[in-house]
Motif scaffolding. Sequence first.
Motif, mmCIF file in Angstrom:
data_model
loop_
_atom_site.group_PDB
_atom_site.id
_atom_site.type_symbol
_atom_site.label_atom_id
_atom_site.label_comp_id
_atom_site.label_asym_id
_atom_site.label_seq_id
_atom_site.Cartn_x
_atom_site.Cartn_y
_atom_site.Cartn_z
ATOM 1 N N SER A 190 0.819 -1.209 0.000
ATOM 2 C CA SER A 190 0.000 0.000 0.000
ATOM 3 C C SER A 190 0.854 1.260 0.000
ATOM 4 C CB SER A 190 -0.935 -0.003 1.216
ATOM 5 O OG SER A 190 -0.184 -0.091 2.417
ATOM 6 N N ASP A 191 2.139 1.104 -0.198
ATOM 7 C CA ASP A 191 3.047 2.244 -0.258
ATOM 8 C C ASP A 191 4.200 1.883 -1.190
ATOM 9 O OD1 ASP A 191 4.108 4.714 0.185
ATOM 10 O OD2 ASP A 191 4.326 4.486 2.357
ATOM 11 N N THR A 192 5.035 2.858 -1.497
ATOM 12 C CA THR A 192 6.203 2.607 -2.334
ATOM 13 C C THR A 192 7.158 1.670 -1.610
ATOM 14 O OG1 THR A 192 5.985 4.853 -3.206
ATOM 15 C CG2 THR A 192 8.069 3.723 -3.613
ATOM 16 N N HIS A 193 7.742 0.725 -2.354
ATOM 17 C CA HIS A 193 8.682 -0.211 -1.730
ATOM 18 C C HIS A 193 9.917 0.555 -1.242
ATOM 19 C CE1 HIS A 193 11.239 -3.633 -1.002
ATOM 20 N NE2 HIS A 193 10.240 -4.449 -1.282
ATOM 21 N N PRO A 194 10.300 0.376 0.024
ATOM 22 C CA PRO A 194 11.444 1.138 0.563
ATOM 23 C C PRO A 194 12.743 0.892 -0.191
ATOM 24 C CG PRO A 194 10.724 -0.585 2.095
ATOM 25 C CD PRO A 194 9.680 -0.475 1.053
ATOM 26 N N ALA A 195 12.929 -0.313 -0.760
ATOM 27 C CA ALA A 195 14.162 -0.601 -1.501
ATOM 28 C C ALA A 195 14.249 0.246 -2.764
ATOM 29 C CB ALA A 195 14.241 -2.078 -1.856
ATOM 30 N N LEU A 196 13.098 0.534 -3.380
ATOM 31 C CA LEU A 196 13.093 1.395 -4.570
ATOM 32 C C LEU A 196 13.555 2.798 -4.204
ATOM 33 C CD1 LEU A 196 12.369 1.890 -7.570
ATOM 34 C CD2 LEU A 196 10.041 2.415 -6.802
ATOM 35 N N VAL A 197 12.995 3.333 -3.134
ATOM 36 C CA VAL A 197 13.351 4.685 -2.704
ATOM 37 C C VAL A 197 14.831 4.761 -2.323
ATOM 38 C CG1 VAL A 197 12.877 6.495 -1.011
ATOM 39 C CG2 VAL A 197 10.995 5.092 -1.903
ATOM 40 N N GLN A 198 15.325 3.714 -1.659
ATOM 41 C CA GLN A 198 16.700 3.729 -1.166
ATOM 42 C C GLN A 198 17.732 3.514 -2.270
ATOM 43 O OE1 GLN A 198 17.405 1.002 2.076
ATOM 44 N NE2 GLN A 198 19.591 1.474 2.201
ATOM 45 N N TYR A 199 17.456 2.565 -3.171
ATOM 46 C CA TYR A 199 18.509 2.135 -4.091
ATOM 47 C C TYR A 199 18.376 2.649 -5.523
ATOM 48 C CZ TYR A 199 19.965 -0.991 -0.369
ATOM 49 O OH TYR A 199 20.415 -1.494 0.830
ATOM 50 N N TRP A 200 17.182 3.059 -5.933
ATOM 51 C CA TRP A 200 17.064 3.551 -7.311
ATOM 52 C C TRP A 200 18.031 4.705 -7.588
ATOM 53 C CZ3 TRP A 200 14.840 1.457 -11.474
ATOM 54 C CH2 TRP A 200 14.741 2.254 -12.620
ATOM 55 N N PRO A 201 18.160 5.677 -6.677
ATOM 56 C CA PRO A 201 19.087 6.784 -6.957
ATOM 57 C C PRO A 201 20.539 6.323 -7.130
ATOM 58 C CG PRO A 201 17.574 7.382 -5.192
ATOM 59 C CD PRO A 201 17.399 5.914 -5.427
ATOM 60 N N THR A 202 20.907 5.175 -6.553
ATOM 61 C CA THR A 202 22.290 4.702 -6.656
ATOM 62 C C THR A 202 22.594 4.080 -8.013
ATOM 63 O OG1 THR A 202 21.894 2.433 -5.835
ATOM 64 C CG2 THR A 202 22.200 4.172 -4.186
ATOM 65 N N LEU A 203 21.568 3.807 -8.824
ATOM 66 C CA LEU A 203 21.782 3.179 -10.129
ATOM 67 C C LEU A 203 22.294 4.165 -11.170
ATOM 68 C CD1 LEU A 203 18.548 0.972 -10.456
ATOM 69 C CD2 LEU A 203 20.806 0.268 -9.631
ATOM 70 N N ARG B 70 20.016 -0.070 -16.842
ATOM 71 C CA ARG B 70 20.151 -0.479 -15.446
ATOM 72 C C ARG B 70 18.787 -0.687 -14.814
ATOM 73 N NH1 ARG B 70 24.955 3.891 -13.999
ATOM 74 N NH2 ARG B 70 26.532 2.895 -15.320
ATOM 75 N N GLY B 71 18.760 -1.547 -13.822
ATOM 76 C CA GLY B 71 17.495 -1.827 -13.176
ATOM 77 C C GLY B 71 17.667 -2.369 -11.781
ATOM 78 N N LEU B 72 16.550 -2.425 -11.087
ATOM 79 C CA LEU B 72 16.512 -2.932 -9.716
ATOM 80 C C LEU B 72 15.585 -4.140 -9.696
ATOM 81 C CD1 LEU B 72 17.845 -1.747 -7.107
ATOM 82 C CD2 LEU B 72 15.581 -0.833 -6.528
ATOM 83 N N LEU B 73 16.024 -5.190 -9.013
ATOM 84 C CA LEU B 73 15.222 -6.407 -8.889
ATOM 85 C C LEU B 73 15.129 -6.771 -7.417
ATOM 86 C CD1 LEU B 73 15.306 -9.598 -11.034
ATOM 87 C CD2 LEU B 73 15.603 -9.813 -8.569
ATOM 88 N N VAL B 74 13.924 -7.088 -6.979
ATOM 89 C CA VAL B 74 13.703 -7.516 -5.598
ATOM 90 C C VAL B 74 13.322 -8.987 -5.607
ATOM 91 C CG1 VAL B 74 12.412 -7.140 -3.465
ATOM 92 C CG2 VAL B 74 12.966 -5.190 -4.946
ATOM 93 N N GLY B 75 14.155 -9.819 -5.004
ATOM 94 C CA GLY B 75 13.884 -11.249 -4.905
ATOM 95 C C GLY B 75 13.214 -11.583 -3.589
ATOM 96 N N LEU B 76 12.810 -12.838 -3.454
ATOM 97 C CA LEU B 76 12.108 -13.272 -2.245
ATOM 98 C C LEU B 76 12.429 -14.734 -1.973
ATOM 99 C CD1 LEU B 76 9.786 -12.533 -0.130
ATOM 100 C CD2 LEU B 76 8.259 -13.725 -1.719
ATOM 101 N N THR B 77 12.678 -15.050 -0.719
ATOM 102 C CA THR B 77 12.811 -16.449 -0.309
ATOM 103 C C THR B 77 11.891 -16.703 0.878
ATOM 104 O OG1 THR B 77 14.699 -15.920 1.134
ATOM 105 C CG2 THR B 77 15.201 -16.689 -1.103
ATOM 106 N N HIS B 78 11.321 -17.909 0.914
ATOM 107 C CA HIS B 78 10.491 -18.324 2.046
ATOM 108 C C HIS B 78 10.551 -19.846 2.152
ATOM 109 C CE1 HIS B 78 7.391 -19.527 -0.865
ATOM 110 N NE2 HIS B 78 7.425 -18.319 -1.397
ATOM 111 N N ASP B 79 9.955 -20.375 3.191
ATOM 112 C CA ASP B 79 10.062 -21.809 3.487
ATOM 113 C C ASP B 79 8.837 -22.596 3.061
ATOM 114 O OD1 ASP B 79 12.580 -21.458 4.665
ATOM 115 O OD2 ASP B 79 11.673 -20.933 6.596
#
Length: 210
Positions: free
Chosen positions: A19-32, A149-158
């Motif tokens: 329901s909000d912008t993903h924090p990783a996008l806000v944090q890391y997009w500018p570094t690309l 360049r791009g940003l990818l968010v992966g996911l792991t679970h059990d």
Amino acid sequence: MDNPWRQRWQEGRIGFHLSDTHPALVQYWPTLNVTPGAKVLVPLCGKSLDMRWLADEGHPVLGIELAPEAIEQFLAQRDAGVSRYNQAGFSVTRQGSVELWCGDFFHLHIKQAAEVGAFYDRASLIALPPATRERYAFHLAQLVPPGARGLLVGLTHDESNAGPPYSVPNSEIERLFVPNFRVELVENRGADERGRSESVWALERRGPHI
């Protein structure tokens, strides 16, 4: 494209939606150091608010989504004009600088992505079963130009092979993307209350001599 994703939207089972912008996008997009104003490809975009954030940062957005329900819900989030047309087998809607193509990502041709200069994957790879992920990584590489360049968010679970979202280990992400991209793991995020851990990756499309 596989049906479980569409089924999720039809049944309203979209716990993966933020329901909000993903924090990783806000944090890391500018570094690309993505070129200002570059069009960003967002595969399997859902109704992600991340597209609003990218647009507000000055990037035209090209979102590809199989479920028309997701697109209509995205458009309803904002009281703004919408234009609609058809192109190359896709139903296209545009709202501001966000362009949403309803259809199969694998049917998107390089000609339709000619203006793309960057990409963002928060819930694309992890929405696909194992047999489809290799095809996805290859198709993405065909759509974006060398240097993109791009940003990818992966996911792991059990939860074994339960999904979407599926658990995709870091080793698989490297195996899938290293042949065509420079790949850098920038963060392993801690597990949430459901035992799900995200990883954040910075990617750059390799050129023929890179």
